[in-house]
Design a protein around this motif. Sequence first.
Motif, PDB file in Angstrom:
ATOM      1  N   GLN A 398     -14.966 -62.320  16.636  1.00  0.00           N
ATOM      2  CA  GLN A 398     -15.635 -63.418  15.940  1.00  0.00           C
ATOM      3  C   GLN A 398     -14.636 -64.382  15.310  1.00  0.00           C
ATOM      4  O   GLN A 398     -14.973 -65.539  15.039  1.00  0.00           O
ATOM      5  CB  GLN A 398     -16.592 -62.869  14.880  1.00  0.00           C
ATOM      6  N   SER A 399     -13.411 -63.920  15.103  1.00  0.00           N
ATOM      7  CA  SER A 399     -12.381 -64.814  14.565  1.00  0.00           C
ATOM      8  C   SER A 399     -11.713 -65.646  15.662  1.00  0.00           C
ATOM      9  O   SER A 399     -11.017 -66.618  15.370  1.00  0.00           O
ATOM     10  CB  SER A 399     -11.315 -64.008  13.822  1.00  0.00           C
ATOM     11  N   VAL A 400     -11.910 -65.258  16.920  1.00  0.00           N
ATOM     12  CA  VAL A 400     -11.344 -66.016  18.037  1.00  0.00           C
ATOM     13  C   VAL A 400     -12.191 -67.267  18.267  1.00  0.00           C
ATOM     14  O   VAL A 400     -13.415 -67.168  18.388  1.00  0.00           O
ATOM     15  CB  VAL A 400     -11.316 -65.158  19.321  1.00  0.00           C
ATOM     16  N   PRO A 401     -11.620 -68.435  18.329  1.00  0.00           N
ATOM     17  CA  PRO A 401     -12.405 -69.660  18.498  1.00  0.00           C
ATOM     18  C   PRO A 401     -13.254 -69.632  19.761  1.00  0.00           C
ATOM     19  O   PRO A 401     -12.802 -69.193  20.823  1.00  0.00           O
ATOM     20  CB  PRO A 401     -11.338 -70.755  18.585  1.00  0.00           C
ATOM     21  N   ALA A 402     -14.491 -70.120  19.623  1.00  0.00           N
ATOM     22  CA  ALA A 402     -15.386 -70.174  20.772  1.00  0.00           C
ATOM     23  C   ALA A 402     -14.810 -71.028  21.895  1.00  0.00           C
ATOM     24  O   ALA A 402     -15.115 -70.813  23.072  1.00  0.00           O
ATOM     25  CB  ALA A 402     -16.754 -70.710  20.341  1.00  0.00           C
ATOM     26  N   SER A 403     -13.970 -71.988  21.548  1.00  0.00           N
ATOM     27  CA  SER A 403     -13.360 -72.862  22.552  1.00  0.00           C
ATOM     28  C   SER A 403     -12.413 -72.105  23.470  1.00  0.00           C
ATOM     29  O   SER A 403     -12.034 -72.606  24.536  1.00  0.00           O
ATOM     30  CB  SER A 403     -12.613 -74.011  21.870  1.00  0.00           C
ATOM     31  N   LEU A 404     -12.008 -70.881  23.094  1.00  0.00           N
ATOM     32  CA  LEU A 404     -11.182 -70.046  23.964  1.00  0.00           C
ATOM     33  C   LEU A 404     -12.010 -69.037  24.742  1.00  0.00           C
ATOM     34  O   LEU A 404     -11.490 -68.357  25.627  1.00  0.00           O
ATOM     35  CB  LEU A 404     -10.121 -69.295  23.144  1.00  0.00           C
ATOM     36  N   LYS A 405     -13.267 -68.920  24.390  1.00  0.00           N
ATOM     37  CA  LYS A 405     -14.147 -67.986  25.097  1.00  0.00           C
ATOM     38  C   LYS A 405     -14.786 -68.642  26.306  1.00  0.00           C
ATOM     39  O   LYS A 405     -14.908 -68.037  27.375  1.00  0.00           O
ATOM     40  CB  LYS A 405     -15.211 -67.460  24.135  1.00  0.00           C
ATOM     41  N   LEU A 406     -15.206 -69.882  26.130  1.00  0.00           N
ATOM     42  CA  LEU A 406     -15.810 -70.655  27.211  1.00  0.00           C
ATOM     43  C   LEU A 406     -15.115 -72.007  27.240  1.00  0.00           C
ATOM     44  O   LEU A 406     -15.162 -72.749  26.257  1.00  0.00           O
ATOM     45  CB  LEU A 406     -17.314 -70.838  26.965  1.00  0.00           C
TER      46      LEU A 406
END
Length: 510
Positions: A398-406
């Motif tokens: 949850q601390s990882v930015p969503a912009s790095l997930k998708l």
Amino acid sequence: MCGFVTLWHAGDEALARDMVARLSHRGPDATEVTALAGAPVVMAHSRLAIIGPDDGRQPINQGDDMLVVNGEIYNHEDLRAILGADEFESASDSETILHLFRTGAGRWISRLDGMFAFVLATPGRIVAARDPLGIKPLYMARHGEGLIFASELKAFDGMGLVDIEAIAPGSLYDSARGHRQWYRIPHGAAEAEPGLDVTATARELRLVLVEAVQKWMVADVEVGSFLSGGLDSSIIAALAARSRARAGKTPLKTFAVGTEGSPDLMAARKVAAHIGSDHHEHAFTPADIADVLPHVIYHLESADIDLVRSAIPTHFAAKLARRQVKAVLTGEGADELFAGYTYHHGYVDDPRALADELTRSLGTMHNINLQRVDRVTMAESLEARTPFLDRDLIDFAQSVPASLKLCRTDADAAEATGPTTEKWILRKACADLLPHDLVWRKKAQFDEGSGTVDALQEALRMITGTTGPIGRDVEGAVYERFLRQAYREPDMVLDNAGTWEADRVRRPAA
């Protein structure tokens, strides 16, 4: 892993025995019914022995307290050392809950790390609680002036109860103090901060994943792994295989199902060969689906079309695995943490909205995908474990930015402008574990990749005696009919069932 019933000011041992009999599939190793001396409490427990198999009988009855638990406490050895090993009467991880409660600490429950549901009773008080994401089920019903707790809705069938509720994930009910939310899902980050080291972030994610898998493999019995050939289960299986190899143990047992020649079976074979697992597979047919559908729907406790579709391959995988092991690892939770669903692609240019949607979907897993995994595996007396839903991993993910997930990227650069790739940071973190084409393989839903959708169409034609395509309206009607035939009070089940579409925010695909 188990099933249990608790009556508080609500009945006798005969009633508890009748109710827990409907949960016997959850715990075929032993069933016990016990009344708490000097208190209006009866507990019944059906046990699947995983940790402390020789002396972990339940209900745990010590002094004035009694406890029933479903699940696993993965940090029980650490807690045992802190609380004092001399206080314990068994090797069971469940006993840890009782001694933590007795400390009187205000947030004692937050020290439990695992998947669990439990009810603890003292002469004048009853406490019931559930793990952070609701991996393990727990229902509460009001019965006159008393309360009844059970692991599954089917335990209440035929009792005429109208006030039934699920204990919410991460919450605790205390008869002396009411409801309390002891865990809240951390809200997801959106955009990467300037200067964020993406490679270091992926490396740290890998370390957290390794620790989660090792933790969730703790058991006194052998733990296998589902292997669909998709990214999530392949990562878990690869890490588990490495862990067993380092410990000098026999190869990990992996299990794959699908129709003959389906993409999942083919991909799973390739992954199994790559990681060196002891691989087992089963090819099912439309006739097999038609035969098992009533059984699956009864145990699933839902007629939701999307849940039933994904429950079918889960059923065949569970039956296959149970011939070899008592517990399996699964890849459940990765899609919600790392943006793995097709509909997530519509969020690619709005990381804030994506982070919000991922946080929301994590909070609803308990009555959709986690319900499917729990009910369908436990119907075959198999414990399913979900390392992606480890608390430490949730916090980090949850601390990882969503912009790095998708993101619009390829396999090599986070700033590229190529096609949209889901779960990008997870792929980067685990790229060396699996063949390149499997790491960057596009996601297929379990029911699609396994061939279930096409086979199910044929099965439904067999059931309905019709030809041609079966629409969702007819499909849903078949599922509801089977559920209504299975229960004396089907509306009680349907009223408490989750649905895949509930509160889900969809956007046009990018």
